[in-house]
Design a protein around this motif. Sequence first.
Motif, PDB file in Angstrom:
ATOM      1  N   THR A 178       9.057   5.650  -1.136  1.00  0.00           N
ATOM      2  CA  THR A 178       9.297   4.838   0.062  1.00  0.00           C
ATOM      3  C   THR A 178      10.692   4.225   0.076  1.00  0.00           C
ATOM      4  O   THR A 178      10.982   3.365   0.906  1.00  0.00           O
ATOM      5  N   ASP A 182      11.333   2.350   6.268  1.00  0.00           N
ATOM      6  CA  ASP A 182      10.974   1.004   6.691  1.00  0.00           C
ATOM      7  C   ASP A 182       9.526   0.735   6.293  1.00  0.00           C
ATOM      8  O   ASP A 182       8.792   1.637   5.878  1.00  0.00           O
ATOM      9  N   SER A 183       9.112  -0.506   6.410  1.00  0.00           N
ATOM     10  CA  SER A 183       7.788  -0.912   5.911  1.00  0.00           C
ATOM     11  C   SER A 183       6.658  -0.137   6.581  1.00  0.00           C
ATOM     12  O   SER A 183       5.713   0.317   5.918  1.00  0.00           O
ATOM     13  N   GLU A 184       6.737   0.028   7.906  1.00  0.00           N
ATOM     14  CA  GLU A 184       5.659   0.708   8.631  1.00  0.00           C
ATOM     15  C   GLU A 184       5.538   2.158   8.184  1.00  0.00           C
ATOM     16  O   GLU A 184       4.438   2.659   7.927  1.00  0.00           O
ATOM     17  N   THR A 185       6.684   2.855   8.077  1.00  0.00           N
ATOM     18  CA  THR A 185       6.650   4.253   7.661  1.00  0.00           C
ATOM     19  C   THR A 185       6.216   4.367   6.208  1.00  0.00           C
ATOM     20  O   THR A 185       5.493   5.288   5.828  1.00  0.00           O
ATOM     21  N   GLY A 186       6.652   3.408   5.378  1.00  0.00           N
ATOM     22  CA  GLY A 186       6.227   3.393   3.988  1.00  0.00           C
ATOM     23  C   GLY A 186       4.718   3.289   3.866  1.00  0.00           C
ATOM     24  O   GLY A 186       4.102   3.965   3.034  1.00  0.00           O
ATOM     25  N   GLU A 187       4.099   2.463   4.692  1.00  0.00           N
ATOM     26  CA  GLU A 187       2.647   2.336   4.667  1.00  0.00           C
ATOM     27  C   GLU A 187       1.982   3.640   5.094  1.00  0.00           C
ATOM     28  O   GLU A 187       0.944   4.037   4.534  1.00  0.00           O
ATOM     29  N   THR A 207       7.281   3.019  -8.449  1.00  0.00           N
ATOM     30  CA  THR A 207       7.681   2.102  -7.377  1.00  0.00           C
ATOM     31  C   THR A 207       8.086   0.761  -7.981  1.00  0.00           C
ATOM     32  O   THR A 207       7.662   0.414  -9.077  1.00  0.00           O
ATOM     33  N   GLU A 209       7.900  -1.859  -5.728  1.00  0.00           N
ATOM     34  CA  GLU A 209       7.350  -2.731  -4.686  1.00  0.00           C
ATOM     35  C   GLU A 209       5.868  -3.007  -4.934  1.00  0.00           C
ATOM     36  O   GLU A 209       5.039  -2.110  -4.847  1.00  0.00           O
ATOM     37  N   ARG A 211       3.705  -4.317  -3.044  1.00  0.00           N
ATOM     38  CA  ARG A 211       2.848  -4.030  -1.900  1.00  0.00           C
ATOM     39  C   ARG A 211       2.478  -2.550  -1.835  1.00  0.00           C
ATOM     40  O   ARG A 211       1.422  -2.194  -1.311  1.00  0.00           O
ATOM     41  N   TYR A 212       3.336  -1.691  -2.374  1.00  0.00           N
ATOM     42  CA  TYR A 212       2.994  -0.275  -2.431  1.00  0.00           C
ATOM     43  C   TYR A 212       2.142   0.029  -3.656  1.00  0.00           C
ATOM     44  O   TYR A 212       1.245   0.880  -3.611  1.00  0.00           O
ATOM     45  N   TRP A 215      -1.673   0.088  -3.347  1.00  0.00           N
ATOM     46  CA  TRP A 215      -2.426   1.253  -2.900  1.00  0.00           C
ATOM     47  C   TRP A 215      -3.020   2.025  -4.077  1.00  0.00           C
ATOM     48  O   TRP A 215      -3.894   2.869  -3.893  1.00  0.00           O
TER      49      TRP A 215
END
Length: 246
Positions: A178, A182-187, A207, A209, A211-212, A215
């Motif tokens: 990621t 951007d955050s949306e595409t990363g999600e 990663t 991050e 937040r990633y 997952w």
Amino acid sequence: MPAPAAAPPVLELRNLSRNHGTGIAEVHALRGVDLTVRAGELVAVMGPSGSGKSTLLTLAGGLDTATTGQVIIEGQDIGALSRKQLAALRRRSVGYVFQDYNLIPALTAAENIALPRELDGVSVRKARKEAGEVLAGMKLADVADRFPDEMSGGQQQRVAIARALVGDRRLVLADEPTGALDSETGETVLALLRSRCDAGAAGVMVTHEPRYAAWADRVVFLRDGSVVDQTLSSDADSLLAAEDAK
């Protein structure tokens, strides 16, 4: 949820080490790492710069040779394979997302994605159909006929991820997948990677991050080439805080 203990291992790293150089210039990039990733499991690898994260992935994907230890993919010790056998195993079983994308400039997005499948004997028609489906899933249908230099960095990264996810590969290795998104595409990317693991593949993702990493089923922490801790992703935040305090 973590993969059931009974799920078969797809990737096993056994006492894996990688040294560069000799004598006083020798660098221990990885030190005696043991890791098992089972079918249905996504593992996030975290740690400071230089901790051995990318080295772990290149060894796991057969792109580099270990100094000591074993890499076993679906029961096969890749160190015992010939170069031709290893190349066939990588095409058939391993999807790899590189930090620098590694797209072929003379091929379109769809052709880049379909190429590994075609090399493994899948018909051109079927490979291109699979490429179109994964591009649509990445919301990239409109770039199917574009060449890499006609795409943005984020689009190139998503095409590289699509190439790793196409077909029925059982092991997906992703190095900062990621990083340019951007955050949306990363999600969106993480949701696709998660769904592939839920369908029975094994995934290892580097990663930085949290937040990633959330997952993933497990988070493995590296420091100075060694695994210093691992935890369920739901507990990663507290462990990250403890690591940062060191």
